[in-house]
Write a protein that holds these residues in place. Structure first.
Motif, PDB file in Angstrom:
ATOM      1  N   LYS A 152      55.450 152.790  34.028  1.00  0.00           N
ATOM      2  CA  LYS A 152      55.915 153.955  35.083  1.00  0.00           C
ATOM      3  C   LYS A 152      55.665 153.288  36.504  1.00  0.00           C
ATOM      4  N   VAL A 153      56.650 153.632  37.421  1.00  0.00           N
ATOM      5  CA  VAL A 153      56.493 153.395  38.881  1.00  0.00           C
ATOM      6  C   VAL A 153      56.476 154.597  39.605  1.00  0.00           C
ATOM      7  N   MET A 154      55.623 154.535  40.498  1.00  0.00           N
ATOM      8  CA  MET A 154      55.522 155.841  41.378  1.00  0.00           C
ATOM      9  C   MET A 154      55.313 155.504  42.741  1.00  0.00           C
ATOM     10  N   THR A 155      56.403 156.048  43.592  1.00  0.00           N
ATOM     11  CA  THR A 155      56.465 155.739  45.164  1.00  0.00           C
ATOM     12  C   THR A 155      56.317 157.073  45.776  1.00  0.00           C
ATOM     13  N   ASP A 156      55.540 156.975  46.804  1.00  0.00           N
ATOM     14  CA  ASP A 156      55.546 158.158  47.868  1.00  0.00           C
ATOM     15  C   ASP A 156      55.512 157.944  49.073  1.00  0.00           C
ATOM     16  N   GLY A 157      56.467 158.435  49.949  1.00  0.00           N
ATOM     17  CA  GLY A 157      56.364 158.084  51.357  1.00  0.00           C
ATOM     18  C   GLY A 157      57.831 158.180  51.950  1.00  0.00           C
ATOM     19  N   GLU A 158      57.960 157.757  53.013  1.00  0.00           N
ATOM     20  CA  GLU A 158      59.219 157.952  53.739  1.00  0.00           C
ATOM     21  C   GLU A 158      60.265 157.006  53.471  1.00  0.00           C
ATOM     22  N   ASP A 159      59.973 155.802  52.734  1.00  0.00           N
ATOM     23  CA  ASP A 159      60.872 154.985  52.273  1.00  0.00           C
ATOM     24  C   ASP A 159      60.982 154.829  50.721  1.00  0.00           C
ATOM     25  N   GLU A 160      60.361 156.217  50.115  1.00  0.00           N
ATOM     26  CA  GLU A 160      60.017 155.684  48.633  1.00  0.00           C
ATOM     27  C   GLU A 160      61.393 155.595  47.896  1.00  0.00           C
ATOM     28  N   LYS A 161      62.437 156.067  48.144  1.00  0.00           N
ATOM     29  CA  LYS A 161      63.534 155.894  47.511  1.00  0.00           C
ATOM     30  C   LYS A 161      64.063 154.220  47.447  1.00  0.00           C
ATOM     31  N   ASP A 162      63.909 153.802  48.897  1.00  0.00           N
ATOM     32  CA  ASP A 162      64.585 152.137  48.871  1.00  0.00           C
ATOM     33  C   ASP A 162      63.454 151.260  48.145  1.00  0.00           C
ATOM     34  N   ALA A 163      62.198 151.874  48.290  1.00  0.00           N
ATOM     35  CA  ALA A 163      61.031 151.058  47.454  1.00  0.00           C
ATOM     36  C   ALA A 163      61.101 151.031  46.123  1.00  0.00           C
ATOM     37  N   LEU A 164      61.548 152.164  45.414  1.00  0.00           N
ATOM     38  CA  LEU A 164      61.838 152.172  44.006  1.00  0.00           C
ATOM     39  C   LEU A 164      62.923 151.632  43.452  1.00  0.00           C
ATOM     40  N   ALA A 165      64.297 151.282  44.482  1.00  0.00           N
ATOM     41  CA  ALA A 165      65.244 150.908  44.096  1.00  0.00           C
ATOM     42  C   ALA A 165      64.983 149.335  44.138  1.00  0.00           C
ATOM     43  N   PHE A 166      64.283 148.718  45.117  1.00  0.00           N
ATOM     44  CA  PHE A 166      63.887 147.535  44.995  1.00  0.00           C
ATOM     45  C   PHE A 166      63.123 147.133  43.668  1.00  0.00           C
ATOM     46  N   ILE A 167      61.952 148.117  43.523  1.00  0.00           N
ATOM     47  CA  ILE A 167      61.077 147.543  42.434  1.00  0.00           C
ATOM     48  C   ILE A 167      62.048 147.509  40.987  1.00  0.00           C
ATOM     49  N   ASP A 168      63.086 148.503  40.713  1.00  0.00           N
ATOM     50  CA  ASP A 168      63.813 148.836  39.690  1.00  0.00           C
ATOM     51  C   ASP A 168      64.701 147.490  39.574  1.00  0.00           C
ATOM     52  N   SER A 169      65.128 146.999  40.618  1.00  0.00           N
ATOM     53  CA  SER A 169      66.023 145.942  40.631  1.00  0.00           C
ATOM     54  C   SER A 169      65.195 144.477  40.422  1.00  0.00           C
ATOM     55  N   PHE A 170      64.075 144.350  41.051  1.00  0.00           N
ATOM     56  CA  PHE A 170      63.179 143.085  40.998  1.00  0.00           C
ATOM     57  C   PHE A 170      62.826 142.957  39.298  1.00  0.00           C
ATOM     58  N   LEU A 171      62.239 144.353  38.770  1.00  0.00           N
ATOM     59  CA  LEU A 171      61.781 144.219  37.448  1.00  0.00           C
ATOM     60  C   LEU A 171      62.709 143.844  36.582  1.00  0.00           C
ATOM     61  N   GLN A 172      63.905 143.902  36.685  1.00  0.00           N
ATOM     62  CA  GLN A 172      64.936 143.838  35.824  1.00  0.00           C
ATOM     63  C   GLN A 172      65.740 142.431  36.043  1.00  0.00           C
ATOM     64  N   SER A 173      65.613 141.744  37.208  1.00  0.00           N
ATOM     65  CA  SER A 173      66.179 140.821  37.411  1.00  0.00           C
ATOM     66  C   SER A 173      65.367 139.421  37.781  1.00  0.00           C
ATOM     67  N   GLY A 174      64.203 139.733  38.552  1.00  0.00           N
ATOM     68  CA  GLY A 174      63.336 138.745  39.343  1.00  0.00           C
ATOM     69  C   GLY A 174      63.743 138.712  40.623  1.00  0.00           C
ATOM     70  N   LYS A 175      64.634 139.356  41.272  1.00  0.00           N
ATOM     71  CA  LYS A 175      65.004 139.096  42.692  1.00  0.00           C
ATOM     72  C   LYS A 175      65.629 140.524  43.032  1.00  0.00           C
ATOM     73  N   GLU A 176      65.880 140.740  44.356  1.00  0.00           N
ATOM     74  CA  GLU A 176      66.399 141.949  44.977  1.00  0.00           C
ATOM     75  C   GLU A 176      67.867 141.860  45.039  1.00  0.00           C
ATOM     76  N   SER A 177      68.590 143.051  44.632  1.00  0.00           N
ATOM     77  CA  SER A 177      69.975 142.713  44.353  1.00  0.00           C
ATOM     78  C   SER A 177      70.558 143.424  45.682  1.00  0.00           C
TER      79      SER A 177
END
Length: 87
Positions: A62-87
């Motif tokens: 489970k990933v939890m992000t909280d703050g002004e750029d939380e959506k961007d942080a979550l998008a990066f984490i989702d992409s990275f954990l599924q591919s090993g890099k930022e898409s």
């Protein structure tokens, strides 16, 4: 705060090199970023905490992000954990 469960598909999980890349990028976000692995909650901006939980390929976390750029942080984490890099 945003929460999302993500299944890690990065080959071989978050071993040393991808973990270091992950923490370096996550630290660029202002938001608080935490991961729940089983019953452990860790600060995703800490390489020591991240390495202590040994996140493996196929594991769901489970990933939890909280703050002004939380959506961007979550998008990066989702992409990275599924591919090993930022898409």
């Amino acid at each position: 705060m945003i929460e999302k469960e993500i299944t890690v598909t990065i080959e071989n999980g978050l071993h040393a090199r991808p973990a270091a890349d992950f923490v370096k990028k996550v630290n660029q976000y202002k938001s608080k970023v935490e991961l729940m692995i089983g019953d452990r909650r860790i600060n995703a901006k800490s390489i020591l905490q991240l390495m202590s939980v040994a996140i493996m390929e196929g594991q769901t976390i489970k990933v939890m992000t909280d703050g002004e750029d939380e959506k961007d942080a979550l998008a990066f984490i989702d992409s990275f954990l599924q591919s090993g890099k930022e898409s």
